[in-house]
Design a protein around this motif. Sequence first.
Motif, PDB file in Angstrom:
ATOM      1  N   LEU A 165      12.937  -7.620   6.563  1.00 23.89           N
ATOM      2  CA  LEU A 165      12.595  -6.962   7.824  1.00 23.89           C
ATOM      3  C   LEU A 165      13.834  -6.761   8.690  1.00 23.89           C
ATOM      4  O   LEU A 165      13.731  -6.213   9.798  1.00 23.89           O
ATOM      5  N   LYS A 166      14.974  -7.214   8.205  1.00 23.61           N
ATOM      6  CA  LYS A 166      16.266  -7.041   8.878  1.00 23.61           C
ATOM      7  C   LYS A 166      16.259  -7.621  10.295  1.00 23.61           C
ATOM      8  O   LYS A 166      16.816  -7.047  11.232  1.00 23.61           O
ATOM      9  N   GLY A 167      15.594  -8.770  10.427  1.00 24.25           N
ATOM     10  CA  GLY A 167      15.576  -9.460  11.703  1.00 24.25           C
ATOM     11  C   GLY A 167      14.598  -8.904  12.716  1.00 24.25           C
ATOM     12  O   GLY A 167      14.494  -9.427  13.833  1.00 24.25           O
ATOM     13  N   LYS A 168      13.862  -7.868  12.365  1.00 23.71           N
ATOM     14  CA  LYS A 168      12.892  -7.266  13.283  1.00 23.71           C
ATOM     15  C   LYS A 168      11.509  -7.868  13.083  1.00 23.71           C
ATOM     16  O   LYS A 168      11.199  -8.394  12.021  1.00 23.71           O
ATOM     17  N   GLN A 169      10.677  -7.764  14.114  1.00 24.60           N
ATOM     18  CA  GLN A 169       9.286  -8.162  13.971  1.00 24.60           C
ATOM     19  C   GLN A 169       8.517  -7.055  13.263  1.00 24.60           C
ATOM     20  O   GLN A 169       8.856  -5.877  13.356  1.00 24.60           O
ATOM     21  N   GLU A 204      -7.334  -4.694  -1.897  1.00 30.06           N
ATOM     22  CA  GLU A 204      -6.107  -5.042  -1.195  1.00 30.06           C
ATOM     23  C   GLU A 204      -5.977  -4.201   0.077  1.00 30.06           C
ATOM     24  O   GLU A 204      -6.456  -3.072   0.145  1.00 30.06           O
ATOM     25  N   TRP A 205      -5.303  -4.787   1.055  1.00 27.45           N
ATOM     26  CA  TRP A 205      -5.033  -4.097   2.318  1.00 27.45           C
ATOM     27  C   TRP A 205      -3.662  -3.435   2.262  1.00 27.45           C
ATOM     28  O   TRP A 205      -2.688  -4.064   1.836  1.00 27.45           O
ATOM     29  N   TYR A 206      -3.595  -2.181   2.686  1.00 26.02           N
ATOM     30  CA  TYR A 206      -2.334  -1.452   2.758  1.00 26.02           C
ATOM     31  C   TYR A 206      -1.997  -1.264   4.233  1.00 26.02           C
ATOM     32  O   TYR A 206      -2.766  -0.654   4.987  1.00 26.02           O
ATOM     33  N   ILE A 207      -0.861  -1.816   4.656  1.00 25.96           N
ATOM     34  CA  ILE A 207      -0.465  -1.841   6.061  1.00 25.96           C
ATOM     35  C   ILE A 207       0.830  -1.051   6.222  1.00 25.96           C
ATOM     36  O   ILE A 207       1.844  -1.369   5.600  1.00 25.96           O
ATOM     37  N   LEU A 208       0.779  -0.046   7.062  1.00 27.97           N
ATOM     38  CA  LEU A 208       1.909   0.840   7.276  1.00 27.97           C
ATOM     39  C   LEU A 208       2.639   0.458   8.553  1.00 27.97           C
ATOM     40  O   LEU A 208       2.010   0.064   9.540  1.00 27.97           O
ATOM     41  N   SER A 209       3.951   0.575   8.553  1.00 26.41           N
ATOM     42  CA  SER A 209       4.734   0.346   9.771  1.00 26.41           C
ATOM     43  C   SER A 209       5.741   1.463   9.943  1.00 26.41           C
ATOM     44  O   SER A 209       6.642   1.637   9.110  1.00 26.41           O
ATOM     45  N   SER A 210       5.592   2.226  11.020  1.00 28.25           N
ATOM     46  CA  SER A 210       6.530   3.309  11.306  1.00 28.25           C
ATOM     47  C   SER A 210       7.873   2.757  11.761  1.00 28.25           C
ATOM     48  O   SER A 210       8.930   3.209  11.327  1.00 28.25           O
ATOM     49  N   ILE A 211       7.841   1.748  12.643  1.00 27.85           N
ATOM     50  CA  ILE A 211       9.076   1.173  13.177  1.00 27.85           C
ATOM     51  C   ILE A 211       9.897   0.513  12.069  1.00 27.85           C
ATOM     52  O   ILE A 211      11.111   0.691  11.987  1.00 27.85           O
ATOM     53  N   ASN A 212       9.232  -0.238  11.202  1.00 32.00           N
ATOM     54  CA  ASN A 212       9.933  -0.928  10.110  1.00 32.00           C
ATOM     55  C   ASN A 212      10.176  -0.040   8.904  1.00 32.00           C
ATOM     56  O   ASN A 212      10.876  -0.443   7.973  1.00 32.00           O
ATOM     57  N   MET A 259       8.092   0.766   6.440  1.00 29.60           N
ATOM     58  CA  MET A 259       7.692  -0.100   5.344  1.00 29.60           C
ATOM     59  C   MET A 259       6.191   0.005   5.092  1.00 29.60           C
ATOM     60  O   MET A 259       5.406   0.240   6.011  1.00 29.60           O
ATOM     61  N   LEU A 260       5.816  -0.154   3.825  1.00 31.45           N
ATOM     62  CA  LEU A 260       4.421  -0.268   3.425  1.00 31.45           C
ATOM     63  C   LEU A 260       4.219  -1.664   2.851  1.00 31.45           C
ATOM     64  O   LEU A 260       4.876  -2.057   1.884  1.00 31.45           O
ATOM     65  N   VAL A 261       3.314  -2.427   3.459  1.00 31.73           N
ATOM     66  CA  VAL A 261       3.037  -3.807   3.037  1.00 31.73           C
ATOM     67  C   VAL A 261       1.646  -3.873   2.419  1.00 31.73           C
ATOM     68  O   VAL A 261       0.703  -3.259   2.922  1.00 31.73           O
ATOM     69  N   VAL A 262       1.516  -4.616   1.332  1.00 29.30           N
ATOM     70  CA  VAL A 262       0.235  -4.796   0.655  1.00 29.30           C
ATOM     71  C   VAL A 262      -0.147  -6.276   0.732  1.00 29.30           C
ATOM     72  O   VAL A 262       0.677  -7.158   0.451  1.00 29.30           O
ATOM     73  N   ALA A 263      -1.402  -6.533   1.137  1.00 31.90           N
ATOM     74  CA  ALA A 263      -1.887  -7.909   1.240  1.00 31.90           C
ATOM     75  C   ALA A 263      -3.207  -8.051   0.495  1.00 31.90           C
ATOM     76  O   ALA A 263      -3.970  -7.086   0.379  1.00 31.90           O
ATOM     77  N   ASN A 264      -3.470  -9.252  -0.011  1.00 33.29           N
ATOM     78  CA  ASN A 264      -4.730  -9.475  -0.712  1.00 33.29           C
ATOM     79  C   ASN A 264      -5.854  -9.769   0.283  1.00 33.29           C
ATOM     80  O   ASN A 264      -5.662  -9.679   1.494  1.00 33.29           O
ATOM     81  N   PRO A 296      10.002  -0.535   1.118  1.00 33.73           N
ATOM     82  CA  PRO A 296      10.717   0.281   2.106  1.00 33.73           C
ATOM     83  C   PRO A 296      10.374   1.759   1.907  1.00 33.73           C
ATOM     84  O   PRO A 296      10.180   2.222   0.769  1.00 33.73           O
ATOM     85  N   LEU A 297      10.286   2.509   3.005  1.00 35.95           N
ATOM     86  CA  LEU A 297       9.957   3.922   2.955  1.00 35.95           C
ATOM     87  C   LEU A 297      11.188   4.756   3.298  1.00 35.95           C
ATOM     88  O   LEU A 297      11.927   4.431   4.228  1.00 35.95           O
ATOM     89  N   ASP A 298      11.380   5.827   2.570  1.00 34.17           N
ATOM     90  CA  ASP A 298      12.516   6.719   2.771  1.00 34.17           C
ATOM     91  C   ASP A 298      12.335   7.481   4.088  1.00 34.17           C
ATOM     92  O   ASP A 298      11.401   8.275   4.227  1.00 34.17           O
ATOM     93  N   PRO A 299      13.216   7.283   5.077  1.00 38.96           N
ATOM     94  CA  PRO A 299      13.067   7.956   6.380  1.00 38.96           C
ATOM     95  C   PRO A 299      13.081   9.475   6.287  1.00 38.96           C
ATOM     96  O   PRO A 299      12.518  10.153   7.143  1.00 38.96           O
ATOM     97  N   SER A 300      13.722  10.031   5.256  1.00 37.37           N
ATOM     98  CA  SER A 300      13.765  11.483   5.124  1.00 37.37           C
ATOM     99  C   SER A 300      12.403  12.047   4.730  1.00 37.37           C
ATOM    100  O   SER A 300      12.107  13.222   4.978  1.00 37.37           O
ATOM    101  N   LEU A 301      11.563  11.225   4.112  1.00 39.59           N
ATOM    102  CA  LEU A 301      10.221  11.644   3.716  1.00 39.59           C
ATOM    103  C   LEU A 301       9.168  11.129   4.694  1.00 39.59           C
ATOM    104  O   LEU A 301       8.166  11.787   4.961  1.00 39.59           O
TER     105      LEU A 301
END
Length: 213
Positions: free
Chosen positions: A129-133, A147-155, A157-162, A172-177
């Motif tokens: 997370l590079k030190g970010k919340q 499973e839960w798919y959790i998206l974060s625009s600020i980070n 990132m796409l996180v998957v949880a059971n 990690p998500l490509d900022p250009s896309l």
Amino acid sequence: MYYFAPGEHQYQQIKFAKKGDYEGIAISNGYIVVLESKGTVYSFPYSDILQREATNVKVGKDLIPKAEYESLAASQSDSLLYIICKKCAVDKSSSKVTGYVLGLSKEGDFFKKGEFKIDEKQIDLISSLKGKQFRPSALTKNKRTNEWYILSSINKMLVVANEKWEVVGAFPLDPSLFNQPEAIAFDDSGSLYIGNEGGDKANKATLLKFKLN
């Protein structure tokens, strides 16, 4: 609220409330549910979409702490609603992100059901997370895997949880896309959709489809 079928060029709309910062939407128990950023939730019957204005709107206030929220999802298996903090005071000095569970009655009323936590340390073990919340911006459930798919625009990132909200994947998500990823959903065939919010000419709104592999 606006809605249209894929491929249609004309959209339909229905008014359900006054002007506000509406961030999440879900369908549960025959109701459309909308989340306002400060934590207020609204419900109205799905059948109302054939009208210009919803007639039986229920409002849920003070069910969760006043804070900043963007993530709302409905689970068809238990008919519950799940909301995750984007920025909540309760998480200020914690390494966990708090989520809240609400029930939805047959009459469209809301009631409290519980809480859950997502551990940022579990995310960091997979992708830094590079030190970010962690700041969730959208949430959905994969019915095929539960499973839960959790998206974060600020980070970015796409996180998957059971089902126990234990982190099992972080990508990690490509900022250009993914310039501003703030919407996520699965269709019945298992394809994943991610929507990017538009802001200016350089960053137009996009809807991306990823077919099940």
